[in-house]
Design a protein around this motif. Structure first.
Motif, PDB file in Angstrom:
ATOM      1  N   ASP A 235       0.841  -1.205   0.000  1.00 26.50           N
ATOM      2  CA  ASP A 235       0.000   0.000   0.000  1.00 26.50           C
ATOM      3  C   ASP A 235       0.876   1.255   0.000  1.00 26.50           C
ATOM      4  O   ASP A 235       2.091   1.191   0.180  1.00 26.50           O
ATOM      5  N   LYS A 236       0.239   2.405  -0.202  1.00 24.09           N
ATOM      6  CA  LYS A 236       0.952   3.681  -0.315  1.00 24.09           C
ATOM      7  C   LYS A 236       0.549   4.646   0.796  1.00 24.09           C
ATOM      8  O   LYS A 236       0.699   5.850   0.649  1.00 24.09           O
ATOM      9  N   ILE A 237       0.074   4.116   1.911  1.00 33.48           N
ATOM     10  CA  ILE A 237      -0.451   4.976   2.972  1.00 33.48           C
ATOM     11  C   ILE A 237       0.648   5.876   3.536  1.00 33.48           C
ATOM     12  O   ILE A 237       0.498   7.103   3.610  1.00 33.48           O
ATOM     13  N   TYR A 238       1.758   5.277   3.947  1.00 35.74           N
ATOM     14  CA  TYR A 238       2.847   6.066   4.514  1.00 35.74           C
ATOM     15  C   TYR A 238       3.508   6.937   3.443  1.00 35.74           C
ATOM     16  O   TYR A 238       3.819   8.112   3.693  1.00 35.74           O
ATOM     17  N   ASP A 239       3.696   6.374   2.255  1.00 34.13           N
ATOM     18  CA  ASP A 239       4.329   7.115   1.163  1.00 34.13           C
ATOM     19  C   ASP A 239       3.551   8.391   0.852  1.00 34.13           C
ATOM     20  O   ASP A 239       4.119   9.482   0.744  1.00 34.13           O
ATOM     21  N   ASN A 240       2.236   8.238   0.687  1.00 36.18           N
ATOM     22  CA  ASN A 240       1.403   9.395   0.334  1.00 36.18           C
ATOM     23  C   ASN A 240       1.396  10.445   1.444  1.00 36.18           C
ATOM     24  O   ASN A 240       1.371  11.653   1.167  1.00 36.18           O
ATOM     25  N   LEU A 241       1.403   9.997   2.705  1.00 34.65           N
ATOM     26  CA  LEU A 241       1.454  10.942   3.820  1.00 34.65           C
ATOM     27  C   LEU A 241       2.711  11.798   3.744  1.00 34.65           C
ATOM     28  O   LEU A 241       2.648  13.036   3.839  1.00 34.65           O
TER      29      LEU A 241
END
Length: 294
Positions: free
Chosen positions: A121-127
């Protein structure tokens, strides 16, 4: 609750650590309806629907029922239709629009130069990109040259070690995928070996109970330095997991385990709420240490 070691806090305050984050971090997220991302084992279960034939689906179900998730992942890679697999990845990890949790924000505040994400997933990346923009570089597992260059630059790095949801073909989840990555990305692992031999590594939300991503990165990236300072892992304090954790230690991995309480729930599973509190405590300790060090 367990205190964080002063030596680790000092290393983090000086930004001399590498963070390795796994599905336990993603599990702290929810979307607008309260849905959480799947853990690695949950993801394998859900992806089984991408099996190309009923016979393949039956084999997958048998492996999953036996708790053999590495075997199921290998079977899935062999039998799943590529397009169906890509669609399932998107349906499970991207379409729900998971929001970053406070644990993600605390991890960002701890602010290390290199984060190795085992998550698709990209949760941390996007944050990180949304709050800090060009201060962060998100690098694919197929761009070893960019990773090597970035290590010497000023940007914070997030290495997508096992691929990303928006490129299902880059996803690494079976044993053959791991070995293919190792043979095809020799330069990447040379850089990782150097990092793991010269910096303190903290594992957050990673399993040490047969989860192949963690086993692979530990054994293949030169982390086992018996006589060096320890690396660290934040893990749940559960009786059944202790044997696996101690077994990993006897392999010479030189990891000091920091445990948080994870009591059994009446509905099954465990209460991991202390995980987020431990990260909040670590953030506060690191920021306080940085004020002292100024």
């Amino acid at each position: 609750m367990t205190d964080w070691p002063a030596a680790l806090v000092a290393e983090l305050a000086a930004r001399r650590c590498v963070l390795v984050v796994g599905s336990g971090l993603s599990a702290t997220s929810t979307n607008a309806t309260g849905l959480c991302p799947p853990t690695w084992s949950g993801l394998i279960k859900a992806l089984a629907t991408a099996a190309s034939t009923p016979e393949a689906k039956h084999r997958l179900d048998e492996l999953i029922d036996a708790g053999n998730y590495p075997g199921a992942a290998e079977e899935l890679r062999a039998c799943a239709d590529r397009q169906s697999l890509a669609l399932e990845f998107r349906r499970l990890l991207l379409d729900p629009k998971f929001e970053p949790s406070q644990a993600h924000r605390d991890l960002m505040s701890i602010d290390q130069n290199v984060v190795i994400s085992l998550n698709y997933d990209k949760i941390y990346d996007n944050l990180c990109v949304s709050l800090a923009g060009d201060d962060y570089m998100v690098i694919s597992n197929n761009d070893a040259a960019a990773f090597a260059r970035a290590i010497r630059g000023p940007a914070r790095i997030i290495l997508k070690m096992h691929g990303s949801v928006d490129d299902a073909d880059s996803a690494v989840f079976s044993s053959s995928d791991y070995h293919s990555l190792r043979s095809a990305r020799e330069q990447l692992f040379k850089v990782l070996n150097a990092l793991f031999l010269t910096r303190t590594v903290l594992f957050i939300g990673c399993g040490f109970n047969g989860d192949p991503d963690v086993e692979y990165i530990l054994t293949e990236s030169g982390l086992a330095v018996k006589d060096g300072f320890p690396h660290y892992a934040l893990i749940p304090d559960t009786k059944e997991d202790t044997t696996a954790f101690e077994a990993a230690r006897t392999k010479g991995l030189n990891i000091s385990y920091i445990k948080y309480p994870a009591p059994l729930l009446a509905t099954g599973g465990r209460d991991h709420s202390a995980f987020a509190q431990m990260l909040a405590d670590l953030k506060n300790s690191v920021l306080s240490q940085r004020e002292v060090d100024v």
